[in-house]
Design a protein around this motif. Sequence first.
Motif, mmCIF file in Angstrom:
data_model
loop_
_atom_site.group_PDB
_atom_site.id
_atom_site.type_symbol
_atom_site.label_atom_id
_atom_site.label_comp_id
_atom_site.label_asym_id
_atom_site.label_seq_id
_atom_site.Cartn_x
_atom_site.Cartn_y
_atom_site.Cartn_z
ATOM 1 N N CYS A 35 0.846 -1.185 0.000
ATOM 2 C CA CYS A 35 0.000 0.000 0.000
ATOM 3 C C CYS A 35 0.885 1.239 0.000
ATOM 4 N N ASP A 54 -4.289 0.665 -2.384
ATOM 5 C CA ASP A 54 -3.805 -0.675 -2.100
ATOM 6 C C ASP A 54 -3.432 -1.411 -3.387
ATOM 7 N N ARG A 58 -7.763 -0.008 -4.898
ATOM 8 C CA ARG A 58 -8.771 0.625 -4.041
ATOM 9 C C ARG A 58 -8.134 1.827 -3.366
ATOM 10 N N TYR A 102 2.776 -5.223 2.381
ATOM 11 C CA TYR A 102 1.667 -6.176 2.333
ATOM 12 C C TYR A 102 1.811 -7.152 3.495
ATOM 13 N N CYS A 104 -1.916 -5.204 3.741
ATOM 14 C CA CYS A 104 -2.356 -3.883 4.165
ATOM 15 C C CYS A 104 -3.687 -3.557 3.498
ATOM 16 N N THR A 105 -4.346 -2.564 4.022
ATOM 17 C CA THR A 105 -5.594 -2.101 3.430
ATOM 18 C C THR A 105 -5.567 -0.582 3.372
ATOM 19 N N SER A 107 -7.313 1.254 4.923
ATOM 20 C CA SER A 107 -7.635 1.773 6.244
ATOM 21 C C SER A 107 -6.404 1.932 7.122
ATOM 22 N N THR A 108 -5.264 1.477 6.643
ATOM 23 C CA THR A 108 -4.063 1.528 7.466
ATOM 24 C C THR A 108 -3.634 2.960 7.741
#
Length: 124
Positions: A35, A54, A58, A102, A104-105, A107-108
């Motif tokens: 990410c 990501d 996204r 990774y 990860c999203t 939202s991290t």
Amino acid sequence: RVLLVESGGGSVQTGGSLRLSCLAKEYIGDYSRDCMGWFRLAPGKDREQVAVIDSLGRTRYADSVKGRFTISKDNAENTLYLQMNNLQPEDTGMYSCAARRYPCTVSTHVFDDWGQGTQVTVSS
């Protein structure tokens, strides 16, 4: 050691546009799976997470930049971008890119490596 190098900052007037770049040199890991994010720091304010992307493309944006900024990632070139349109004086700050390994999203909020930053100044 991962080296992230930002470029593309500058001075523009209100309503102008800039495109920031972040080249990942000597990257350790799988850039395509990690990410990446953009952050900014303005005088007297806390660092703000501006945008995150990501491995699947996204994205997540701060409310203050939604509809004006676009984050993108070129995995072949190990380069992250931030297209900034309709810039406002409150967008002024030092913009830094960061990498999160990774998995990860978007939202991290915890990132592993940081660049030095590039200055963006928007005048009214």
